[in-house]
Design an enzyme around this catalytic site. Structure first.
Site, short mmCIF file in Angstrom:
data_model
loop_
_atom_site.label_atom_id
_atom_site.label_comp_id
_atom_site.label_asym_id
_atom_site.label_seq_id
_atom_site.Cartn_x
_atom_site.Cartn_y
_atom_site.Cartn_z
N LYS A 88 0.66 -1.38 0.23
CA LYS A 88 0.11 0.11 0.09
C LYS A 88 0.74 1.37 0.00
CE LYS A 88 -3.21 -1.03 -0.32
NZ LYS A 88 -3.65 -1.67 -1.90
N GLY A 115 1.99 2.59 -3.05
CA GLY A 115 2.07 2.93 -4.47
C GLY A 115 2.84 1.78 -5.44
N THR A 160 1.34 -0.42 -7.25
CA THR A 160 0.36 -0.78 -8.30
C THR A 160 0.99 0.47 -9.38
OG1 THR A 160 -1.10 -1.25 -7.03
CG2 THR A 160 -1.74 -0.90 -9.44
N TRP A 161 1.44 1.57 -8.99
CA TRP A 161 1.76 2.69 -9.66
C TRP A 161 3.09 2.67 -10.04
CZ3 TRP A 161 2.68 8.63 -7.59
CH2 TRP A 161 2.80 9.09 -8.49
N HIS A 163 7.45 -7.78 -2.19
CA HIS A 163 7.20 -6.90 -0.82
C HIS A 163 8.30 -7.44 0.09
CE1 HIS A 163 3.60 -4.92 -1.80
NE2 HIS A 163 2.72 -5.99 -2.08
N ARG A 185 6.44 5.27 1.36
CA ARG A 185 5.52 6.10 1.57
C ARG A 185 5.25 6.38 3.03
NH1 ARG A 185 -0.94 4.99 -0.07
NH2 ARG A 185 -1.48 7.27 -0.14
N SER A 191 -4.41 3.21 4.15
CA SER A 191 -4.79 2.69 2.75
C SER A 191 -4.81 1.39 2.97
CB SER A 191 -3.41 3.04 1.73
OG SER A 191 -3.78 2.42 0.54
N ARG A 241 -7.65 3.97 -5.17
CA ARG A 241 -8.57 4.55 -4.20
C ARG A 241 -8.34 6.17 -4.64
NH1 ARG A 241 -9.28 6.51 0.93
NH2 ARG A 241 -6.83 6.58 1.16
N LYS A 242 -7.70 6.94 -3.74
CA LYS A 242 -7.61 8.32 -3.74
C LYS A 242 -6.26 8.78 -4.46
CE LYS A 242 -10.34 10.62 -0.13
NZ LYS A 242 -10.39 11.26 0.98
P1 A3P Z 1 -4.78 5.06 -1.12
O1 A3P Z 1 -5.45 4.01 -0.79
O2 A3P Z 1 -4.13 6.09 -0.22
O3 A3P Z 1 -5.50 5.99 -2.26
P2 A3P Z 1 -0.30 -0.22 -3.66
O4 A3P Z 1 -0.47 -0.26 -5.08
O5 A3P Z 1 1.04 -0.53 -3.09
O6 A3P Z 1 -1.34 -1.51 -3.18
O7 A3P Z 1 -0.83 1.13 -2.95
C1 A3P Z 1 -2.18 1.61 -3.22
C2 A3P Z 1 -2.13 2.91 -3.19
O8 A3P Z 1 -1.66 3.52 -3.91
C3 A3P Z 1 -3.63 3.38 -2.98
O9 A3P Z 1 -3.61 4.55 -1.99
C4 A3P Z 1 -4.05 3.74 -4.35
O10 A3P Z 1 -4.85 4.61 -4.51
C5 A3P Z 1 -2.46 4.43 -4.75
N1 A3P Z 1 -2.45 4.33 -6.35
C6 A3P Z 1 -2.76 3.34 -6.96
N2 A3P Z 1 -2.54 3.76 -8.27
C7 A3P Z 1 -2.13 4.91 -8.28
C8 A3P Z 1 -1.31 5.85 -9.44
N3 A3P Z 1 -1.54 5.67 -10.72
N4 A3P Z 1 -1.03 6.95 -8.90
C9 A3P Z 1 -0.85 7.25 -7.62
N5 A3P Z 1 -1.40 6.36 -6.70
C10 A3P Z 1 -2.02 5.47 -7.14
#
Ligand code: A3P
Length: 329
Positions: free
Chosen positions: A68, A70, A72-73, A133, A157, A165, A295-296
Site C-alpha cells: 500500500k 504505491g 501498483t503505480w 514485498h 510512503r 490505505s 482509491r484516492k
Molecule cells: P490510497 O489508498 O491512499 O488511495 P499499492 O499499489 O502498493 O497497493 O498502493 C495502493 C495505493 O496507491 C492506494 O493509495 C492507491 O490509491 C494508490 N495508487 C494506485 N494507483 C496509483 C496511481 N496510478 N497513481 C497514484 N497513486 C496510485
C-alpha cells in the site's frame, strides 16, 4: 485458492514455517515472523523458493515496496518506461490498457509459489520487470551480490498513509469475502489496525524497518538501488519517470524528450487513467477486485481517518525507532 509450494526446501514448509512466531489478528492472512519481519504465511514458501532459486539478470528491474505504498503505480510506470520501444505509451493496444499493472508485473514470491517458476521467469523477455514485498535483508542473495545482481527500485510512503490505505483495502477485501460466503463481514477497526501496525504486526512490518533497509542499501549502492518516495512522485511524476529511465539504463533521448514521451507515460499511468480502464473497473486478481488498487492516490489522507492522538502515537514510535539511522519520512 491456496498458493502451492514452489521448488523450495521441504524442511522450510514442514518444519521451519510452523515453528515461527504466529500472528492471527491481522487479516486477511496469518502472519509469521521471519528474519525480523511479519510476512504472510501463505507466501513464505514462495519467498524461500525465490531465495533459493531466483537467477537475476543484470538487466532485471526489481520493484520493491512495503504494501500500500504505491506498488501498483510503480509497476505501471516501470513497465511502461522500460518497454516503451515495443509498446509506445500512446498506442491504443498498450498492455496497460488491457491488463492490470499486477498482471503486467508479477511478484517474485508469487511466481515462486507456482512451479516451475524458473521456466516462467526465463520466458519473460529482457528487461524483466518483477516486483516484491520482501524486505531488503530477505532478498535472494544473488540480487544483492556486489559483483552481480540486478537493479532494485524501492517506493517508500508515509507510514500513516500506508496504514490507512492498508486498513481500507483490508476492510474492502473482508467485505467482498463475506459477500461471497454469505456471512456478515468481520469487524476490523482502525484502532485494531493501528495497534498491530505500531507493533510492526502487519504484512512486511515493521514498516519503518522495511523502508530503512532499502534506504540504507540505496546509500551504500546507489548504482544498484534507487529509492523513490510516493509523495515526491505525486509532486513531480515526470521528473521521477526520468530518474527511473536513467537508473534502468534507458534515459530518454532528445527526440523522446521533444516528443513528450515521459509525459505520455505519466498520463497512461495516472490513477484517473488506470481507474477508468475496463480491466480495472471489472477485472479481478485471485483474491481481490482490480478496482480496489485505485482509491484516492493522494498524500495526507490519514488526516481524514486518524485522530491527532493516533497520528502522534505512530509518529513517536517511528521517530524513536529511526533515531540515529539518518533517515526521516
Ligand atoms: P490510497 O489508498 O491512499 O488511495 P499499492 O499499489 O502498493 O497497493 O498502493 C495502493 C495505493 O496507491 C492506494 O493509495 C492507491 O490509491 C494508490 N495508487 C494506485 N494507483 C496509483 C496511481 N496510478 N497513481 C497514484 N497513486 C496510485
Amino acid at each position: 485458492n491456496k498458493p502451492r509450494h514452489g521448488s523450495m526446501d521441504k524442511d522450510m514448509a514442514e518444519l521451519v514455517i510452523p515453528s515461527l512466531p504466529l500472528e492471527t489478528r491481522c487479516p486477511p492472512f496469518p502472519l509469521r515472523q521471519y528474519g525480523g519481519f511479519w510476512m504472510p504465511e501463505p507466501f513464505l514458501p514462495g519467498m524461500a523458493a525465490a531465495r533459493a532459486g531466483f537467477e537475476p539478470r543484470p538487466s532485471d528491474v526489481l520493484l520493491a515496496s512495503f504494501p500500500k505504498s504505491g506498488t501498483t503505480w510503480l509497476k505501471a510506470l516501470a513497465f511502461a518506461t522500460v518497454h516503451r520501444a515495443d509498446h509506445p505509451p500512446r498506442s491504443l493496444d498498450h498492455p496497460l490498457r488491457r491488463r492490470n499493472p499486477h498482471d503486467c508485473v508479477d511478484f517474485l514470491e508469487s511466481v515462486f509459489l507456482r512451479p516451475p517458476a524458473e521456466d516462467a521467469l526465463a520466458a519473460l523477455p529482457s528487461p524483466r520487470v518483477i516486483a516484491t514485498h520482501m524486505p531488503c535483508s530477505l532478498l535472494p542473495e544473488r540480487v544483492t551480490a556486489d559483483d552481480a545482481g540486478c537493479k532494485v527500485v524501492y517506493i517508500c510512503r508515509d507510514p500513516k498513509d500506508a496504514l490507512i490505505s492498508m486498513w481500507l483495502f483490508t476492510k474492502k477485501t473482508l467485505a467482498a469475502a463475506a459477500m461471497d460466503d454469505g456471512n456478515p463481514p468481520k469487524q476490523y477497526t482502525l484502532e485494531e489496525a493501528l495497534e498491530l501496525f505500531c507493533d510492526g504486526r502487519c504484512v512486511g512490518g515493521p514498516q519503518w524497518h522495511h523502508v530503512v533497509g532499502y534506504w540504507e542499501a540505496s546509500r551504500t549502492r546507489p548504482e544498484k538501488v534507487l529509492f523513490l518516495r510516493y509523495e515526491d512522485m505525486l509532486r513531480d511524476p515526470v521528473g521521477n519517470v526520468r530518474k527511473l529511465a536513467e537508473f534502468t539504463g534507458r534515459a530518454f533521448s532528445e527526440k523522446e524528450e521533444a516528443a513528450g514521451v515521459a509525459e505520455e507515460i505519466v498520463e497512461l499511468c495516472s490513477i484517473d487513467a488506470l481507474k477508468n480502464m475496463e480491466v480495472n473497473k471489472n477485472g479481478r486478481q485471485e483474491y481481490v477486485n482490480n478496482e480496489s488498487f485505485f482509491r484516492k492516490g493522494v498524500a495526507g489522507d490519514w488526516e481524514n481517518h486518524m485522530t491527532p492522538a493516533m497520528a502522534a502515537r505512530l509518529d513517536k514510535i517511528v521517530e524513536d525507532a529511526l533515531r540515529g539511522s539518518g533517515f526521516a519520512f
